[in-house]
Design an enzyme around this catalytic site. Structure first.
Site, PDB file in Angstrom:
ATOM      1  N   ASP A  78     -24.269 -33.406   4.449  1.00  0.00           N
ATOM      2  CA  ASP A  78     -24.670 -33.650   5.937  1.00  0.00           C
ATOM      3  C   ASP A  78     -23.711 -33.118   6.747  1.00  0.00           C
ATOM      4  O   ASP A  78     -22.575 -33.936   6.856  1.00  0.00           O
ATOM      5  CB  ASP A  78     -25.275 -34.632   6.299  1.00  0.00           C
ATOM      6  CG  ASP A  78     -25.692 -35.128   7.719  1.00  0.00           C
ATOM      7  OD1 ASP A  78     -26.996 -35.214   7.919  1.00  0.00           O
ATOM      8  OD2 ASP A  78     -24.800 -35.117   8.616  1.00  0.00           O
TER       9      ASP A  78
ATOM     10  N   LYS B  24     -26.063 -29.677  12.451  1.00  0.00           N
ATOM     11  CA  LYS B  24     -26.831 -30.148  13.679  1.00  0.00           C
ATOM     12  C   LYS B  24     -26.404 -29.054  14.811  1.00  0.00           C
ATOM     13  O   LYS B  24     -25.259 -28.665  14.926  1.00  0.00           O
ATOM     14  CB  LYS B  24     -26.289 -31.531  13.754  1.00  0.00           C
ATOM     15  CG  LYS B  24     -26.498 -32.603  12.596  1.00  0.00           C
ATOM     16  CD  LYS B  24     -26.237 -33.971  13.085  1.00  0.00           C
ATOM     17  CE  LYS B  24     -26.122 -34.542  11.814  1.00  0.00           C
ATOM     18  NZ  LYS B  24     -24.884 -34.459  10.882  1.00  0.00           N
TER      19      LYS B  24
ATOM     20  N   HIS C  69     -28.613 -32.695  17.663  1.00  0.00           N
ATOM     21  CA  HIS C  69     -27.706 -33.716  17.453  1.00  0.00           C
ATOM     22  C   HIS C  69     -27.803 -34.880  18.327  1.00  0.00           C
ATOM     23  O   HIS C  69     -27.633 -35.987  18.008  1.00  0.00           O
ATOM     24  CB  HIS C  69     -26.108 -33.150  17.562  1.00  0.00           C
ATOM     25  CG  HIS C  69     -25.264 -33.798  16.755  1.00  0.00           C
ATOM     26  ND1 HIS C  69     -24.069 -33.333  16.162  1.00  0.00           N
ATOM     27  CD2 HIS C  69     -25.020 -35.123  16.423  1.00  0.00           C
ATOM     28  CE1 HIS C  69     -23.268 -34.281  15.606  1.00  0.00           C
ATOM     29  NE2 HIS C  69     -23.871 -35.392  15.649  1.00  0.00           N
TER      30      HIS C  69
ATOM     31  N   TYR D 179     -18.515 -31.096  13.939  1.00  0.00           N
ATOM     32  CA  TYR D 179     -17.467 -31.631  13.133  1.00  0.00           C
ATOM     33  C   TYR D 179     -16.521 -30.619  12.622  1.00  0.00           C
ATOM     34  O   TYR D 179     -15.388 -31.193  12.293  1.00  0.00           O
ATOM     35  CB  TYR D 179     -18.197 -32.139  11.704  1.00  0.00           C
ATOM     36  CG  TYR D 179     -19.352 -33.014  11.748  1.00  0.00           C
ATOM     37  CD1 TYR D 179     -19.502 -33.786  13.055  1.00  0.00           C
ATOM     38  CD2 TYR D 179     -19.825 -33.364  10.714  1.00  0.00           C
ATOM     39  CE1 TYR D 179     -20.518 -34.834  12.842  1.00  0.00           C
ATOM     40  CE2 TYR D 179     -21.322 -34.348  10.556  1.00  0.00           C
ATOM     41  CZ  TYR D 179     -21.433 -35.182  11.809  1.00  0.00           C
ATOM     42  OH  TYR D 179     -22.293 -36.131  11.748  1.00  0.00           O
TER      43      TYR D 179
END
Ligand code: A2P
Length: 272
Positions: free
Chosen positions: A45, A75, A108, A50
């Site tokens: 995930d 996301k 998100h 990120y």
């Protein structure tokens, strides 16, 4: 249904434990993901924000495990909300990951102040209908956000990924998901590490001869929640996966219920 999987409302099966990679730097994530895959993880995930999609993609390219056996989630970040920008952001995510088809794509955060999540959802539906993603869903959506996109489009998210752990058990929200057949993914399943010294959970763990982290993960798994614990440490990655073998009893579940707290939230409030 395959063992240790959850069936989503579009019939796709998702491994119930995944590797969460929030906060793992891009330069480290490839090795962590490769370790996880060799230990038996088949679900990773990530998210555009990120900054480690490229490193995740590299691990998928390097491993001998066939692509179709690995479930990959990413996301859409808040800045990319809107119909056209969602389609563009998806292309960027896929180029980062080096994949043709994504398993699961999530919005998100709802970001209600922008009021773009409905247009964003329409673009996600377009990507799903084109076959570029096998399932679409949301993250951090409340019932009001979910109801709005379902009513406007007739398409129910397959999953909603929310903060959920024994100190923030989200009972009301879980009931809503059950009614709408939306699977829940728990983010920060270990309470961001903050539950790992809890003496009440230590009692449950010692009864089962497991660690506190394993007892917490078993609590999620037993309630059919999908979990994505993050760890950069190989021993802890293995420990977390082994939580699938622990079976809690009613007394344990009742003891966990005592830990739920009104101020249990660690992360941001989606309405804010
Ligand atoms: P580390 O990466 O050093 O293992 P959450 O998923 O709830 O956000 O919690 C993640 C935090 O918990 C990370 O800091 C991670 O650190 C730590 N962690 C993950 N698995 C374990 C475990 N089995 N035992 C102890 N700490 C863990």
């Amino acid at each position: 249904m395959r063992k240790n999987h959850v069936t989503l409302n579009n019939t796709l099966e998702i491994p119930q434990i995944g590797l969460g990679v929030w906060k793992i730097p891009n330069e480290d994530v490839t090795q962590v993901a490769l370790s996880a895959l060799s230990l038996g993880y088949r679900h990773i995930d990530t998210a555009k924000v990120y900054g480690n999609e490229k490193g995740v993609g590299l691990a998928i390219a390097k491993t001998d495990i066939p692509r179709e056996e690995i479930f990959v989630t990413s996301k859409l970040w808040n800045d990319d909300q809107g119909y056209d920008s969602t389609l563009r952001a998806f292309d960027e995510t896929m180029s980062n990951l080096g994949l043709d088809v994504l398993d699961l794509y999530l919005i998100h955060w709802p970001e209600p102040s922008k009021d773009l999540y409905l247009d964003t959802w329409r673009a996600m539906i377009e990507l799903y209908e084109q076959g570029r993603v096998s399932a679409i869903g949301t993250s951090n959506f409340n019932p009001s956000h979910l109801t709005r996109i379902i009513d406007a489009t007739g398409v129910t998210p397959t999953v909603n990924q929310i903060e959920l752990h024994p100190r923030f058990a989200q009972r009301n929200l879980r009931e809503f998901h059950k009614q709408h057949a939306i699977a829940i993914e728990s983010w920060s399943p270990l309470g961001n590490g903050r539950l790992l010294n809890d003496e009440r959970i230590a009692v449950i763990a010692s009864k089962h001869g497991c660690t506190i982290a394993q007892a917490i993960l078993a609590w999620h798994l037993q309630q059919r929640l999908i979990v994505i614990p993050k760890s950069v440490n190989e021993a802890r990655l293995a420990e977390n996966l082994a939580a699938q073998d622990i079976i809690l009893d009613d007394e344990d579940i009742a003891a966990f219920a005592q830990i739920d707290a009104v101020d249990g939230r660690n992360g941001a409030d989606p309405d804010a």
